[in-house]
Write a protein that holds these residues in place. Sequence first.
Motif, PDB file in Angstrom:
ATOM      1  N   LEU A 216       1.233  -0.902  -0.130  1.00  0.00           N
ATOM      2  CA  LEU A 216       0.237   0.096   0.205  1.00  0.00           C
ATOM      3  C   LEU A 216       0.826   0.886   0.471  1.00  0.00           C
ATOM      4  N   GLU A 217       2.029   1.551   0.290  1.00  0.00           N
ATOM      5  CA  GLU A 217       2.938   2.161   0.611  1.00  0.00           C
ATOM      6  C   GLU A 217       4.015   2.790  -0.855  1.00  0.00           C
ATOM      7  N   LYS A 218       3.715   1.518  -1.059  1.00  0.00           N
ATOM      8  CA  LYS A 218       4.294   1.776  -2.452  1.00  0.00           C
ATOM      9  C   LYS A 218       3.437   1.725  -3.772  1.00  0.00           C
ATOM     10  N   TYR A 219       2.250   1.236  -3.617  1.00  0.00           N
ATOM     11  CA  TYR A 219       1.287   2.320  -4.769  1.00  0.00           C
ATOM     12  C   TYR A 219       1.423   3.489  -4.461  1.00  0.00           C
ATOM     13  N   GLN A 220       1.124   3.649  -3.562  1.00  0.00           N
ATOM     14  CA  GLN A 220       1.176   5.835  -3.197  1.00  0.00           C
ATOM     15  C   GLN A 220       2.107   6.102  -3.581  1.00  0.00           C
ATOM     16  N   ASP A 221       2.896   6.262  -3.428  1.00  0.00           N
ATOM     17  CA  ASP A 221       4.764   6.571  -3.827  1.00  0.00           C
ATOM     18  C   ASP A 221       4.391   6.055  -5.697  1.00  0.00           C
ATOM     19  N   LEU A 222       3.883   5.196  -6.411  1.00  0.00           N
ATOM     20  CA  LEU A 222       3.794   4.649  -7.764  1.00  0.00           C
ATOM     21  C   LEU A 222       3.099   6.047  -8.461  1.00  0.00           C
ATOM     22  N   ASP A 223       1.529   5.790  -7.672  1.00  0.00           N
ATOM     23  CA  ASP A 223       0.801   6.860  -8.060  1.00  0.00           C
ATOM     24  C   ASP A 223       0.019   7.671  -6.359  1.00  0.00           C
ATOM     25  N   PRO A 224       0.553   9.011  -7.095  1.00  0.00           N
ATOM     26  CA  PRO A 224      -0.146  10.048  -5.283  1.00  0.00           C
ATOM     27  C   PRO A 224      -1.738   9.671  -4.616  1.00  0.00           C
ATOM     28  N   THR A 225      -2.018   9.572  -6.005  1.00  0.00           N
ATOM     29  CA  THR A 225      -4.168  10.445  -6.244  1.00  0.00           C
ATOM     30  C   THR A 225      -4.143   9.266  -5.788  1.00  0.00           C
ATOM     31  N   PHE A 226      -3.572   7.870  -5.450  1.00  0.00           N
ATOM     32  CA  PHE A 226      -4.131   6.392  -5.198  1.00  0.00           C
ATOM     33  C   PHE A 226      -4.818   6.243  -3.811  1.00  0.00           C
ATOM     34  N   THR A 229      -8.289   7.532  -3.038  1.00  0.00           N
ATOM     35  CA  THR A 229      -9.469   6.409  -4.095  1.00  0.00           C
ATOM     36  C   THR A 229     -10.226   5.431  -2.618  1.00  0.00           C
ATOM     37  N   ARG A 230     -11.136   5.056  -3.591  1.00  0.00           N
ATOM     38  CA  ARG A 230     -11.828   4.384  -2.908  1.00  0.00           C
ATOM     39  C   ARG A 230     -11.120   2.932  -3.111  1.00  0.00           C
ATOM     40  N   GLU A 231     -11.131   2.236  -4.312  1.00  0.00           N
ATOM     41  CA  GLU A 231      -9.952   1.633  -3.962  1.00  0.00           C
ATOM     42  C   GLU A 231      -8.701   1.063  -2.762  1.00  0.00           C
ATOM     43  N   TYR A 232      -8.189   2.180  -2.797  1.00  0.00           N
ATOM     44  CA  TYR A 232      -7.973   2.384  -1.314  1.00  0.00           C
ATOM     45  C   TYR A 232      -7.887   1.969   0.048  1.00  0.00           C
ATOM     46  N   LYS A 233      -8.830   2.758   0.128  1.00  0.00           N
ATOM     47  CA  LYS A 233      -9.982   2.892   0.834  1.00  0.00           C
ATOM     48  C   LYS A 233     -10.142   2.054   1.558  1.00  0.00           C
ATOM     49  N   LEU A 234     -10.785   0.575  -0.008  1.00  0.00           N
ATOM     50  CA  LEU A 234     -11.056  -0.946   0.904  1.00  0.00           C
ATOM     51  C   LEU A 234      -9.278  -1.919   0.676  1.00  0.00           C
ATOM     52  N   LEU A 235      -8.713  -1.906  -0.583  1.00  0.00           N
ATOM     53  CA  LEU A 235      -7.054  -2.271   0.577  1.00  0.00           C
ATOM     54  C   LEU A 235      -7.003  -1.944   1.941  1.00  0.00           C
ATOM     55  N   ALA A 236      -6.969  -0.632   1.909  1.00  0.00           N
ATOM     56  CA  ALA A 236      -7.174  -0.836   3.864  1.00  0.00           C
ATOM     57  C   ALA A 236      -7.674  -0.228   4.756  1.00  0.00           C
ATOM     58  N   ASP A 237      -9.332  -1.138   4.302  1.00  0.00           N
ATOM     59  CA  ASP A 237      -9.792  -1.068   5.085  1.00  0.00           C
ATOM     60  C   ASP A 237      -9.917  -2.780   5.703  1.00  0.00           C
TER      61      ASP A 237
END
Length: 289
Positions: A216-226, A229-237
């Motif tokens: 999740l940290e890596k994906y935020q580095d790849l895409d600062p807007t991630f 997103t609802r996709e990020y929130k789902l994975l984080a939850d």
Amino acid sequence: MSDQIVKGEELEKQADKKLTDWKFFGNKHEDAADLFEKAANFYKIGKSWDQAGAVYVKLAECYMKLDSKQEAANAYADAGHCYKKTNTTECISRLEQAVDLLMEIGRLSTSAKFCKEIAELYEQEQNLEKAMDYYDKASDLYLGEESISYANQCRLKIAEHAAEMQQYQKAIEIFEDIAKQALSNNLLKYGAKGHLLNAGICQLCKGDDVAITNALEKYQDLDPTFGGTREYKLLADLTASIEEEDVTKFTDAIKEFDSMTKLDAWKTTLLLRVKDLLKAKEMEEDDLT
């Protein structure tokens, strides 16, 4: 329709006779090919697909005698498409013959198209290993022609099937790579979050809490807007619910996302696997108390 089949049979007999007549003057394979092609058309009109397929194979063999590999490949492909309606194994065999010839003469785009078609046939047969092999061949051929979009469509299918077969790391690497490509293209970057979601779900399936947090940290580095997103929130939850070993929280996170963006069958299948792992973990904890 039976009249059309009878006409086809008459033409096929005439073609066979030309091939066996040693007295025949001229090019018997050219004349036979013309008759076989007409016979195949009548069989198709009569919906006698096996007969049409068999005649197209004879037509291909005539073209091979004439050293016309392009025409032979076309005939094998026509045979395959007739057999597609009746005999998947025969269809695949004939399309493979077409691919071999097309690759020999450098028709890579058409070879790729037929490899993709073979992959889809193996999918229908639930032979995912073979399907992945042919999607891989198609992807390589499309890349050779610089058809990146078509190549990535095939790679995404490989990733999906790899995950279905629990080859999660392979799937993760493909989804992440395609997400990176999308982020470098203004027209495609919006789709990156979907690929990162798929990669994240595969991370969850691996059952490694540290790996998904790092991802999740890596994906935020790849895409600062991630991160927004609802996709990020789902994975984080989901990650939080796994860390807390809370099945209800896990289910609620999925329901919330699904109410806004319907989860497809692939995601649902994988998330059910994760839920089963979480349930098993929860039961282990109960047994210990």
